[in-house]
Design an enzyme around this catalytic site. Structure first.
Site: not given
Length: 133
Positions: A29, A81, A93
């Protein structure tokens, strides 16, 4: 932040890879976010989502704009994240093992339950120009 959003969408379908920072071998990410910012804006980013969460200014959910970073608690720790907000409750993402870079809706229960906040890391183009000129 049209160029940032456009650049992020160029990587749709790139596989997830833990620690990955390249579209050729895969992204995690934060590697994905770092690559998008570097390519679109020549802007260096920290390596981890937690470090990115310390940058810029906090933005409320109702004030999100395309290009803002959105953070989620996916590993039982805050800011584990990160993705890039696209507008209309959508973010892009690099999700997790077995996944690919994709667009998802922040309102689905998994993401809504794990939302940790957002940051706006880039100055406006006006203030950025005044500092460099």
């Amino acid at each position: 932040m049209r160029s940032l959003v456009d650049r992020s969408l160029n990587f749709l379908g790139v596989p997830y890879r833990m620690g990955g920072t390249s579209p050729l071998t895969g992204f995690d990410c934060s590697g994905f976010v770092g690559k998008v910012f570097a390519d679109a804006l020549g802007f260096g980013m920290p390596r981890t989502a937690a470090e990115m969460a310390q940058m810029g200014e906090q933005v409320s959910l109702t004030e999100l704009k395309p290009g803002d970073l959105v953070f989620f608690n996916t590993m039982r720790r805050t800011f584990s994240h990160v993705g890039i907000y696209l507008g209309n409750n959508q973010f892009v993402h690099a999700p997790s093992s077995g996944g690919v870079v994709r667009v998802e809706d922040m309102r689905i229960s998994y993401w809504a339950a794990r939302y940790d906040g957002a940051r706006r890391v880039l100055p406006s183009s006006q203030s950025r120009q005044s500092r460099t000129n």
